[in-house]
Design a protein around this motif. Structure first.
Motif, short mmCIF file in Angstrom:
data_model
loop_
_atom_site.label_atom_id
_atom_site.label_comp_id
_atom_site.label_asym_id
_atom_site.label_seq_id
_atom_site.Cartn_x
_atom_site.Cartn_y
_atom_site.Cartn_z
N LYS A 121 9.03 -34.78 -21.82
CA LYS A 121 8.93 -34.08 -23.10
C LYS A 121 8.11 -32.82 -22.83
N ILE A 122 8.56 -31.66 -23.35
CA ILE A 122 7.84 -30.42 -23.08
C ILE A 122 7.62 -29.62 -24.36
N MET A 123 6.57 -28.80 -24.33
CA MET A 123 6.30 -27.84 -25.39
C MET A 123 5.70 -26.59 -24.76
N PHE A 124 6.29 -25.44 -25.08
CA PHE A 124 5.76 -24.16 -24.64
C PHE A 124 4.93 -23.56 -25.76
N PHE A 125 3.86 -22.86 -25.38
CA PHE A 125 2.99 -22.16 -26.32
C PHE A 125 2.41 -20.94 -25.61
N THR A 126 1.68 -20.12 -26.34
CA THR A 126 1.15 -18.90 -25.72
C THR A 126 -0.36 -18.86 -25.77
N GLY A 127 -0.91 -18.19 -24.74
CA GLY A 127 -2.34 -17.95 -24.66
C GLY A 127 -2.70 -16.63 -25.33
N PRO A 128 -3.96 -16.22 -25.22
CA PRO A 128 -4.44 -15.03 -25.92
C PRO A 128 -3.72 -13.73 -25.57
N ASP A 129 -3.18 -13.61 -24.37
CA ASP A 129 -2.47 -12.40 -23.97
C ASP A 129 -0.96 -12.57 -23.99
N GLY A 130 -0.49 -13.62 -24.68
CA GLY A 130 0.94 -13.86 -24.75
C GLY A 130 1.49 -14.57 -23.53
N GLU A 131 0.62 -15.02 -22.62
CA GLU A 131 1.09 -15.76 -21.45
C GLU A 131 1.70 -17.08 -21.89
N ARG A 132 2.83 -17.43 -21.25
CA ARG A 132 3.52 -18.68 -21.59
C ARG A 132 2.85 -19.84 -20.88
N LEU A 133 2.52 -20.87 -21.66
CA LEU A 133 1.93 -22.08 -21.15
C LEU A 133 2.79 -23.25 -21.60
N GLU A 134 2.68 -24.36 -20.89
CA GLU A 134 3.55 -25.50 -21.19
C GLU A 134 2.77 -26.79 -21.07
N PHE A 135 3.00 -27.74 -21.98
CA PHE A 135 2.55 -29.11 -21.83
C PHE A 135 3.77 -29.93 -21.42
N VAL A 136 3.58 -30.85 -20.45
CA VAL A 136 4.64 -31.72 -19.97
C VAL A 136 4.13 -33.15 -20.01
N GLN A 137 4.90 -34.03 -20.66
CA GLN A 137 4.59 -35.46 -20.66
C GLN A 137 5.72 -36.19 -20.00
N LYS A 138 5.44 -36.91 -18.92
CA LYS A 138 6.46 -37.74 -18.29
C LYS A 138 6.67 -38.97 -19.15
N LEU A 139 7.96 -39.30 -19.38
CA LEU A 139 8.28 -40.45 -20.22
C LEU A 139 8.51 -41.70 -19.37
N THR A 168 -10.99 -22.95 -21.72
CA THR A 168 -11.98 -24.03 -21.66
C THR A 168 -12.04 -24.83 -22.94
N THR A 169 -11.93 -24.17 -24.09
CA THR A 169 -12.04 -24.86 -25.38
C THR A 169 -10.74 -25.53 -25.79
N VAL A 170 -9.64 -24.78 -25.79
CA VAL A 170 -8.36 -25.31 -26.25
C VAL A 170 -7.73 -26.23 -25.21
N LEU A 171 -7.75 -25.81 -23.93
CA LEU A 171 -7.06 -26.59 -22.90
C LEU A 171 -7.98 -27.49 -22.08
N GLN A 189 -5.67 -25.43 -34.06
CA GLN A 189 -6.37 -24.24 -33.57
C GLN A 189 -5.51 -22.98 -33.69
N ASP A 190 -4.41 -23.08 -34.44
CA ASP A 190 -3.51 -21.94 -34.69
C ASP A 190 -2.98 -21.29 -33.42
N VAL A 191 -2.71 -22.10 -32.41
CA VAL A 191 -2.11 -21.59 -31.17
C VAL A 191 -0.60 -21.46 -31.41
N PRO A 192 -0.01 -20.30 -31.11
CA PRO A 192 1.42 -20.11 -31.34
C PRO A 192 2.28 -21.02 -30.44
N LEU A 193 3.15 -21.82 -31.08
CA LEU A 193 4.08 -22.69 -30.37
C LEU A 193 5.42 -21.98 -30.27
N LEU A 194 6.14 -22.18 -29.17
CA LEU A 194 7.42 -21.51 -28.98
C LEU A 194 8.59 -22.32 -29.50
N PHE A 195 8.39 -23.60 -29.82
CA PHE A 195 9.41 -24.45 -30.43
C PHE A 195 8.78 -25.11 -31.65
#
Length: 122
Positions: free
Chosen positions: A104-122, A22-25, A88-94
């Protein structure tokens, strides 16, 4: 074709995960459910519902829950969103976002190490 109703993610600390989503995303909490064996938090991201599942006992190991590889969130300005994650010191995977011909994409992790991704269509 079936429409996705929701995505369920097993978490170890529902409060911590609910705060992250809720706060970060910027997801919105919809409803909660709790009994003696499980706690469920339903959150909304656009049209998608995400179910955060915290087992109160070691049911996860007995149940052999499946795995969700990642959840992707569409964003309008990925660079601004990455800056927010970094603040917010969220771990980024790249180190930097990956770019293909139309996104354009970026993967990062949530509190339990779950992989999350941001996607921007260009």
């Amino acid at each position: 074709m079936y429409e996705v109703a929701h995505v369920g993610i097993v978490v170890t600390d529902a409060d911590k995960s609910l705060n992250f989503y809720t706060t970060v995303l910027g997801c919105q909490q919809e409803e909660s459910y709790q009994d003696e064996r499980i706690r469920l938090e339903f959150i909304k991201s656009g049209q998608l519902t995400i179910e955060l599942i915290q087992y109160k006992e070691d049911i996860e190991r007995e149940r052999k829950a499946g795995r969700v590889d990642h959840i992707a969130f569409a964003v309008a300005d990925i660079d601004a969103e990455i800056a927010k994650l970094r603040r917010q010191d969220v771990p980024l995977l790249f180190a930097e976002p990956k770019v293909s011909k139309d996104k354009k994409i970026m993967f990062f992790t949530g509190p339990d190490g779950e992989r999350l991704e941001f996607v921007q269509k260009l």
